[in-house]
Design an enzyme around this catalytic site. Sequence first.
Site, PDB file in Angstrom:
ATOM      1  CB  CYS A  29      -0.883   0.037   1.170  1.00 61.00           C
ATOM      2  SG  CYS A  29      -1.923   1.535   1.385  1.00 61.00           S
ATOM      3  CG  ASN A  62     -12.320  10.492  -5.102  1.00 63.89           C
ATOM      4  OD1 ASN A  62     -13.455  11.017  -5.229  1.00 63.89           O
ATOM      5  ND2 ASN A  62     -11.266  10.900  -5.478  1.00 63.89           N
ATOM      6  CG  HIS A  89      -4.393   3.674   3.401  1.00 60.48           C
ATOM      7  ND1 HIS A  89      -3.212   3.147   4.098  1.00 60.48           N
ATOM      8  CD2 HIS A  89      -4.538   4.634   4.222  1.00 60.48           C
ATOM      9  CE1 HIS A  89      -3.127   3.461   5.409  1.00 60.48           C
ATOM     10  NE2 HIS A  89      -4.085   4.611   5.461  1.00 60.48           N
ATOM     11  CG  HIS A 116      -6.969   9.030   0.040  1.00 58.76           C
ATOM     12  ND1 HIS A 116      -6.962   7.672  -0.342  1.00 58.76           N
ATOM     13  CD2 HIS A 116      -7.022   9.943  -1.078  1.00 58.76           C
ATOM     14  CE1 HIS A 116      -7.185   7.693  -1.372  1.00 58.76           C
ATOM     15  NE2 HIS A 116      -7.534   8.943  -1.999  1.00 58.76           N
TER      16      HIS A 116
HETATM   17  P1  5GP Z   1      -7.724   8.865  -5.256  1.00 62.18           P
HETATM   18  O1  5GP Z   1      -7.876   9.273  -6.504  1.00 62.18           O
HETATM   19  O2  5GP Z   1      -7.417   7.745  -4.583  1.00 62.18           O
HETATM   20  O3  5GP Z   1      -9.016   9.729  -4.471  1.00 62.18           O
HETATM   21  O4  5GP Z   1      -6.449   9.992  -4.852  1.00 62.18           O
HETATM   22  C1  5GP Z   1      -5.283   9.435  -4.691  1.00 62.18           C
HETATM   23  C2  5GP Z   1      -4.257  10.939  -4.545  1.00 62.18           C
HETATM   24  O5  5GP Z   1      -2.805  10.208  -4.322  1.00 62.18           O
HETATM   25  C3  5GP Z   1      -3.993  11.523  -5.917  1.00 62.18           C
HETATM   26  O6  5GP Z   1      -4.655  12.798  -5.698  1.00 62.18           O
HETATM   27  C4  5GP Z   1      -2.716  11.496  -6.245  1.00 62.18           C
HETATM   28  O7  5GP Z   1      -2.163  12.486  -6.794  1.00 62.18           O
HETATM   29  C5  5GP Z   1      -2.032  11.245  -4.705  1.00 62.18           C
HETATM   30  N1  5GP Z   1      -0.840  10.439  -4.976  1.00 62.18           N
HETATM   31  C6  5GP Z   1      -0.757   9.355  -5.632  1.00 62.18           C
HETATM   32  N2  5GP Z   1       0.747   9.102  -5.409  1.00 62.18           N
HETATM   33  C7  5GP Z   1       1.098   9.668  -4.455  1.00 62.18           C
HETATM   34  C8  5GP Z   1       2.493   9.907  -3.977  1.00 62.18           C
HETATM   35  O8  5GP Z   1       3.508   8.850  -4.134  1.00 62.18           O
HETATM   36  N3  5GP Z   1       2.762  10.849  -3.070  1.00 62.18           N
HETATM   37  C9  5GP Z   1       1.751  11.766  -2.808  1.00 62.18           C
HETATM   38  N4  5GP Z   1       2.051  12.739  -1.712  1.00 62.18           N
HETATM   39  N5  5GP Z   1       0.617  11.688  -3.285  1.00 62.18           N
HETATM   40  C10 5GP Z   1       0.292  10.754  -4.160  1.00 62.18           C
HETATM   41 ZN    ZN Z   2      -2.352   1.368   3.550  1.00 60.69          ZN
END
Ligand code: 5GP
Ligand code: ZN
Length: 116
Positions: A6, A89, A100, A102
């Site tokens: 993860c 989301n 995970h 967020h």
């Molecule tokens: P989701 O689409 O799952 O709601 O959002 C995942 C978020 O994680 C995205 O906004 C993406 O830019 C962010 N993200 C993905 N990989 C990384 C990473 O390696 N570091 C950080 N700080 N953010 C990440």
């Molecule tokens: Zn996790």
Amino acid sequence: MPSSDCLFCRIISGEIPATKVYEDDTLVAFNDISPQAPMHALIVPREHVATLNDLGEKHDAIVGAMIRRAAAIASERGYAVSGYRTVFNCNADAGQAVFHIHLHVLGGRKMGWPPG
Ligand code: 5GP
Ligand code: ZN
């Protein structure tokens, strides 16, 4: 339990670097790597929970703390009055990419509605 597969567990443990903006015993917040607004932070529980569908009653306090932390981060950055957006989301149609949970906290520009 932390998962070595993860991404956010690996950020929480420090194995993968991120710009952390807050941490305590239960939560970590860090800047999104691809910010969609002048403020774009992610707030995650230290406990690995894959999606909102996996939350139980035992997580109520953690989720409440995540939301209050979003308000605190927005306030610290001066967006409490102008406004900000918080987003969880869940699964494919919402575009969840990291499994995970967020909480996105975005601010510093006018947001559209409905969301894309
Ligand atoms: P989701 O689409 O799952 O709601 O959002 C995942 C978020 O994680 C995205 O906004 C993406 O830019 C962010 N993200 C993905 N990989 C990384 C990473 O390696 N570091 C950080 N700080 N953010 C990440
Ligand atoms: Zn996790």
